[in-house]
Design a protein around this motif. Structure first.
Motif, mmCIF file in Angstrom:
data_model
loop_
_atom_site.group_PDB
_atom_site.id
_atom_site.type_symbol
_atom_site.label_atom_id
_atom_site.label_comp_id
_atom_site.label_asym_id
_atom_site.label_seq_id
_atom_site.Cartn_x
_atom_site.Cartn_y
_atom_site.Cartn_z
ATOM 1 N N VAL A 38 4.999 -30.109 20.963
ATOM 2 C CA VAL A 38 3.827 -30.993 20.950
ATOM 3 C C VAL A 38 3.773 -31.750 19.630
ATOM 4 O O VAL A 38 3.551 -32.964 19.607
ATOM 5 N N LEU A 39 3.999 -31.053 18.527
ATOM 6 C CA LEU A 39 3.955 -31.685 17.214
ATOM 7 C C LEU A 39 5.045 -32.737 17.078
ATOM 8 O O LEU A 39 4.787 -33.867 16.642
ATOM 9 N N PRO A 86 -10.744 -28.214 23.598
ATOM 10 C CA PRO A 86 -10.201 -26.884 23.316
ATOM 11 C C PRO A 86 -8.674 -26.832 23.460
ATOM 12 O O PRO A 86 -8.051 -25.844 23.083
ATOM 13 N N ASP A 87 -8.057 -27.919 23.965
ATOM 14 C CA ASP A 87 -6.620 -27.963 24.227
ATOM 15 C C ASP A 87 -5.840 -28.426 22.990
ATOM 16 O O ASP A 87 -6.123 -29.498 22.445
ATOM 17 N N PHE A 88 -4.855 -27.636 22.552
ATOM 18 C CA PHE A 88 -4.074 -27.949 21.363
ATOM 19 C C PHE A 88 -3.399 -29.323 21.476
ATOM 20 O O PHE A 88 -3.485 -30.133 20.551
ATOM 21 N N ALA A 89 -2.735 -29.605 22.584
ATOM 22 C CA ALA A 89 -2.012 -30.875 22.738
ATOM 23 C C ALA A 89 -2.968 -32.066 22.657
ATOM 24 O O ALA A 89 -2.644 -33.087 22.029
ATOM 25 N N VAL A 90 -4.136 -31.958 23.255
ATOM 26 C CA VAL A 90 -5.129 -33.027 23.198
ATOM 27 C C VAL A 90 -5.612 -33.210 21.758
ATOM 28 O O VAL A 90 -5.778 -34.336 21.278
ATOM 29 N N THR A 135 5.229 -31.429 5.826
ATOM 30 C CA THR A 135 5.098 -29.990 5.650
ATOM 31 C C THR A 135 4.103 -29.474 6.677
ATOM 32 O O THR A 135 3.029 -30.055 6.848
ATOM 33 N N LEU A 136 4.470 -28.401 7.366
ATOM 34 C CA LEU A 136 3.575 -27.738 8.317
ATOM 35 C C LEU A 136 3.062 -26.465 7.654
ATOM 36 O O LEU A 136 3.855 -25.661 7.165
ATOM 37 N N VAL A 137 1.742 -26.307 7.641
ATOM 38 C CA VAL A 137 1.119 -25.135 7.040
ATOM 39 C C VAL A 137 0.359 -24.364 8.120
ATOM 40 O O VAL A 137 -0.656 -24.858 8.633
#
Length: 162
Positions: free
Chosen positions: A122-123, A78-82, A139-141
């Motif tokens: 993080v990205l 559930p963790d975005f970074a993971v 590109t980030l969408v």
């Protein structure tokens, strides 16, 4: 559509030959990408991408389907970074399957659920970890939802292969 072509399309990997189909690549340098960051534009490299990337003449190009954040068992944190880290690991595995390294990736498209500026660190950290100085165009969408409930990140790529 042939059965083999359906499996190729469903499997999410399409490789095409551009230029002269009979041309043989002489060596590793023939597959080197050219990164272009014009001085008249903002330098995007601190943010983990390049303005443009030129693929070599006659190279074969692989289109890698969006790599989600599931691990090899199908589990989804559930963790975005993971999730971001796992998705890049999955992209690395797809590249390995093609016999390609990250420096062969010309273009990334990333999809982020409920994107906000807090996610950029993080990205950027993950893309720099994988690509170093060979930063692909990107590109980030921002999206409201992805294909699997709970998935927060997905990355697809275009790469040059032997």
């Amino acid at each position: 559509m042939s059965h083999a072509l359906k499996h190729l399309l469903i499997g999410g990997l399409i490789i095409m030959n551009l230029g002269n189909p009979t041309a043989a690549l002489a060596n590793e340098n023939d597959l080197k990408l050219t990164i272009v960051n014009p001085k008249t534009l903002y330098d995007p490299s601190p943010n983990g991408y390049s303005t443009a990337v030129i693929t070599p003449r006659g190279a074969r190009v692989a289109y890698i389907s969006g790599q989600g954040s599931q691990d090899s068992t199908g589990a989804l944190s559930p963790d975005f970074a993971v999730q971001v880290e796992q998705a890049y690991a999955n992209l690395g595995a797809a590249l390995d399957g093609l016999g390609a390294k990250p420096d062969r990736v010309a273009k990334l498209t990333v999809f982020v659920v409920d994107h906000d500026m807090s996610k950029l660190e993080v990205l950027t950290r993950n893309v720099k970890k994988m690509f170093g100085d060979a930063l692909p165009a990107q590109t980030l969408v921002p999206v409201p939802k992805l294909a699997v409930d709970g998935m927060l990140f997905e990355v697809e790529a275009v790469a040059v292969v032997d």
